[in-house]
Design an enzyme around this catalytic site. Structure first.
Site, PDB file in Angstrom:
ATOM      1  N   ASP A 337       7.485  -6.739  10.418  1.00 38.88           N
ATOM      2  CA  ASP A 337       8.329  -7.261   9.342  1.00 38.88           C
ATOM      3  C   ASP A 337       7.610  -8.437   8.709  1.00 38.88           C
ATOM      4  OD1 ASP A 337      10.369  -5.602   9.909  1.00 38.88           O
ATOM      5  OD2 ASP A 337      11.561  -7.069  11.015  1.00 38.88           O
ATOM      6  N   ASP A 638      14.571  -5.999  13.585  1.00 38.87           N
ATOM      7  CA  ASP A 638      15.614  -6.931  14.018  1.00 38.87           C
ATOM      8  C   ASP A 638      17.014  -6.454  13.681  1.00 38.87           C
ATOM      9  OD1 ASP A 638      15.406  -7.295  11.308  1.00 38.87           O
ATOM     10  OD2 ASP A 638      14.404  -9.233  11.459  1.00 38.87           O
ATOM     11  N   ASP A 642      17.463  -0.734  12.938  1.00 38.48           N
ATOM     12  CA  ASP A 642      16.070  -0.622  13.361  1.00 38.48           C
ATOM     13  C   ASP A 642      15.955   0.022  14.745  1.00 38.48           C
ATOM     14  OD1 ASP A 642      14.866  -1.662  11.139  1.00 38.48           O
ATOM     15  OD2 ASP A 642      14.956  -3.733  11.850  1.00 38.48           O
TER      16      ASP A 642
END
Ligand code: ATP
Length: 902
Positions: A337, A638, A642
């Site tokens: 990310d 997170d 996901d």
């Protein structure tokens, strides 16, 4: 059901009570939550909110488990037969050694389990509660009945709750019912006979919120909860087994079979060809089997893995599943990310774009110090209606709080993007408390990554209703028809401004508003159609972390590709990607990914480093594409959605700080500091652990092989045995769990992050490693024979020659330990002695043990050892040093052939 009779209330099942009756029975005001005296008293009465520990195997059963191993069966059989033949000392030693091995294994396994438990304990769950009217984050263990708990998507329900409010709330109750599809929850009471799965008004401890928000009052904690009562195990099954340990177990079984076969052949040869006496032959073959069995191997490997997890935990990476430690070492792609992981997550609004002007904002952090500049001049028209409307939206369509603490520091709680907007509003002179009071929030659509916007409904005290909207510019602009002043939307103006801000690496949010009919007290996704007035854009900077830039470079050098997968805008993502050193010529967006077929996606996944506006589904497809290309993928995540991607990745990495419980539960690794650099450190540690397992085997296997070789050679050559079965057991016991284990503490090889990842299918005993093992076996056999015969030739008694032979094996192992510390780097340096203090300590301990073996009367009696002369010792040490030099010569040859790892 409405039942306010207190006596009846006290016994009615919770799911049949209305929310207000539940609150009444628990004596709590749902709008305020509990106060400290009530919390303390209830905590005293109900104890902590902890589930009973999963039942473990009792210690005695774990101890017995140590004997459940084919290697040990062979030893036990040998010991018992020796006993039956009346050889009490040999039998006693063999059985004693089996026992010692079991005790050591038991203690080490207990230690390994405790290390893993401690690491898991660091992942304590949190809960958001309302206490004394304040929202607080507390340890879930501190919840008491009557606490008011707030739930949102991704949370793990921390206790049994009776819902007071629920909005689109759906919960996965798999932990309780085994059903993995989410079920709807609301606040309605249900019939008394409703099963656990049908009690819609209750949320049970251990279940996961899939979407929506809710608020409930705790009705049961700890063992009183539904999950506590049915005794479901806490967390996942504890296991110390990994693919590697299973492979090694298989290897151990194969070795055992081979040893048995060789023993039978040797027996036949000794009997029919060499004509040895049956008893002598039997004892020799027992010695052979005992020598060859690497009984310490399974324990050593498990312990190296467990020590690795402890080291990682110290470096902020918590391993939830042991196999991840070894997978980490061969990761070829890390998908990360952006926000907060690669960037600092310290957001500051630096740009505001209105319909007719663009402003820069000065000042950093959350303090409201800064000005609005236009063309580098402090802006004189900051109080323009257009700017005020934008700031009003920034302040109210917002869940974060920015306040000053006792020390005068400005602190933020909530999402940093939102915190930056509040500070922006503060800089423009707005006051949060006043704003909230004048325009209370009536309803909201919370932000979700998939939707990329958030909307709130407010009314003022004059009876006006308005909806405030903020989110990704593409989404918000699609819902706008006009812009400030009632002008038609100038799409080109906003697109150009968005491009300018994004190419500077800014995260851009659009803000909008709409009047709302006064009779609507709710907003729904269906209301989100083009009807809004565009207020403006805000550009927020979130610089990359310095350590992330360094870690990306380190990983790239180690042959690991880094891919950034972000929900942010493509242009912003590409700009940040460039700052991080990624190949960010272009970013592939989620929309494009959705149009690619599997083959095209595989190509794109291979060639592209930056993926923008990507959703969790895109992550899942990218993992599949990369894995199909033969990559071993680590993926961070997170959000609640996901979880599938984290499970599909070879190593799923969740964020301990900002991640949801759902993501943490699905992950193999949790980063307590949410920092990309920690993943790089964990990969490095994974490589070190794998190297250390190799080094342990590289040391242990030649020991066993060398001893077995000595006995085989003696039998086949018709010579007296240089070492007895009992002596071999002594050597195995004192060396395998000491010397080999000390290699678990070996620090990283200098070039550990400069070579390409190990191929996942590669056998742990590579060709080069196997060759090294055979080479050292040959050296050990030669050394032992030579010393044995040298002693006999100069007239020493058989016992003395054997004592010298045993000491030769151990001294060779001691020298070899320092060869093994580095695969191919030469060992003629001071660091060889000092670099691993455990190895040095263990080596000294071993010297002491050998002196006891040689000189202590009890041990002399047990092992038939005798004192040695100074000349014997000199010869033994010289032989050990010779082996050291010969192994170093092999290393030099490997270095010349450009081999730097085995
Ligand atoms: P990453 O996946 O790297 O963490 P991200 O945090 O930028 O990326 P999201 O949080 O999914 O991804 O945000 C996607 C977009 O949604 C952002 O670019 C921003 O425009 C918008 N956005 C982010 N946070 C909010 C928020 N709290 N309210 C409204 N919109 C938001």
């Amino acid at each position: 059901m409405k039942d306010t009779d207190p006596a009846a209330l006290a016994t009615t099942p919770w799911h049949t009570l209305s929310p207000s009756d539940t609150a009444a029975r628990l004596a709590v005001d749902p709008a305020l939550g509990l106060a400290p005296p009530a919390i303390a008293e209830r905590r005293q009465r109900h104890g902590p909110n902890r589930l009973p520990e999963a039942k473990r195997r009792p210690p005695w059963l774990r101890f017995l488990g140590q004997f459940h191993n084919p290697l040990i069966y062979v030893l036990l059989a040998a010991g018992l037969t020796t006993l039956a033949l009346g050889h009490l000392v040999d039998a006693g030693v063999i059985l004693g050694v089996v026992l010692i091995n079991a005790v050591i294994g038991h203690i080490q396994e207990g230690k390994a389990e405790r290390a893993l438990d401690a690491v898991r304990g660091m992942l304590a769950a949190h809960a958001t509660v309302l206490r004394q009217g304040e929202r607080q984050q507390i340890d879930a263990g501190d919840l008491v009945p009557g606490d008011v708990v707030l739930l949102e998507a991704g949370d793990k329900v921390p206790a049994d709750l009776r819902l007071l409010q629920a909005r689109n709330l759906r919960v996965v109750e798999a932990a309780l019912t085994g059903e993995s599809a989410p079920v709807d929850k609301d606040t309605a009471a249900t019939a008394a006979d409703a099963g656990v799965g049908d009690r819609r008004g209750l949320c049970h401890s251990g279940t996961l919120v899939a979407c929506g928000t809710g608020c409930g009052v705790v009705v049961a904690t700890g063992a009183q909860t539904e999950i506590g009562r049915i005794g479901t195990l806490v967390g996942e099954v504890r296991t110390l087994a990994t693919p590697l340990t299973r492979r090694l177990d298989r290897f151990a079984r194969q070795i055992t079979a081979a040893i048995l076969a060789v023993s039978v052949l040797t027996m036949a040869w000794g009997h029919f060809v060499a004509g040895m006496a049956p008893l002598e032959l039997f004892l020799a073959v027992v010695g052979l089997a005992v020598a060859a069995i690497p009984e310490g191997m399974p324990a050593v490997v498990t312990i190296v893995l467990a020590i690795g997890t402890r080291v990682m935990a110290r470096k902020q990476a918590i391993v939830r599943r042991l196999p991840a430690v070894e997978s980490l070492g061969s990761v070829t792609v890390i998908c990360s990310d952006k926000t907060g992981t690669l960037t600092r997550n310290e957001m500051t609004a630096v740009r505001v774009v209105l319909a007719d002007r663009e402003l820069r904002i000065t000042g950093t952090g959350y303090a409201p110090n800064g000005s609005f500049l236009m063309n580098d001049q402090v802006c004189q028209t900051c109080d323009s209606a257009a700017l005020q409307a934008l700031l009003h939206c920034a302040l109210l369509c917002n869940d974060a709080r920015v306040h000053r603490d006792e020390t005068g520091e400005w602190r933020m709680t909530g999402d940093p993007t939102e915190g930056a907007l509040i500070t922006l509003a503060h800089k423009g002179g707005l006051d949060a408390a006043e704003g909230i009071q004048a325009h209370p929030r009536v309803d909201a659509i919370p932000f979700e990554s998939e939707r990329q916007y958030m909307a709130t409904l407010h009314h003022d005290h004059a009876g006006h209703h308005e909806v405030l909207l903020k989110g990704a510019p593409e989404r918000v602009l699609a819902l706008c028809t006009t812009q400030a002043g009632g002008q038609p939307l100038d799409a080109a103006h906003w697109a150009a401004a968005l491009e300018r801000a994004a190419s500077a690496g800014e995260r851009v949010l659009a803000l909008a508003r709409a009047d709302w009919p006064a009779d609507h007290a709710e907003i729904d996704i269906a209301d989100m159609r083009p009807r809004f007035e565009m207020l403006g854009l805000v550009g927020i900077i979130d610089p990359p972390r310095d350590e992330a830039i360094a870690a990306v470079a380190e990983c790239q050098q180690a042959g690991i590709r880094i891919k950034m997968i972000t929900g942010d805008h493509a242009v912003t993502a590409a700009a940040i990607g460039r700052q991080l050193g990624l190949q960010a010529g272009h970013a592939l967006t989620g929309d494009v990914i959705a149009t690619l077929d599997a083959a095209a996606l595989r190509r794109a996944a291979q060639d592209t480093d930056v993926f923008a506006r990507a959703s969790p589904e895109h992550k899942l497809r990218l993992i599949a594409a990369l894995q199909a290309e033969g990559h071993l993928v680590a993926m961070t995540g997170d959000g609640v959605n996901d979880a599938p991607a984290l499970k599909a990745a070879d190593v799923g990495v969740a964020m301990g700080g900002k991640g949801t419980d759902a993501a943490r539960e699905a992950a193999d690794l949790v980063l307590t500091d949410d920092n990309f650099a920690t993943i790089a450190r964990a990969v490095r540690e994974g490589r070190v652990v794998y190297d250390n397992i190799k080094k342990s085997l590289m040391h242990m296997l030649p020991t066993n092989g060398g001893e077995a070789g000595v006995i085989l050679l003696a039998i086949f050559a018709g010579l007296p045995l240089p070492v007895t079965a009992a002596q071999i057991l002594w050597v195995n016991t004192v060396t395998s769990v000491t010397l080999a284990l000390s290699l678990a503490f070996e620090p990283a090889e200098p070039g550990v992050m400069r070579h390409a990842p190990r191929s996942p299918g590669e056998s742990i005993i590579t060709r080069a490693l196997g060759t090294r093992i055979l080479y050292v076996i040959a050296l050990m056999v030669a050394a032992t024979f030579w010393v044995f015969h040298w002693e006999l030739a100069r007239g020493a008694a058989l016992e003395t020659a054997r004592t010298a032979a045993v000491n030769t094996i151990v001294v060779c192992e001691l020298f070899y330990l320092f060869n093994v510390r580095h695969f191919t780097r030469h060992a003629f340096r001071w660091e060889t002695l000092t670099g691993n203090r455990v190895a040095l300590g263990v080596a000294l301990l071993l010297v002491l043990l050998q002196l006891l073996f040689t000189y202590a009367p009890t041990l002399q009696q047990l092992f038939r050892s005798t004192p040695l002369s100074l000349s014997s010792w000199t010869m033994i040490v010289a032989i050990g040093a010779g082996l050291f030099v010969l192994v170093e010569l092999e290393k030099a040859w490997l270095r010349r052939s450009n081999v730097d790892r085995l």
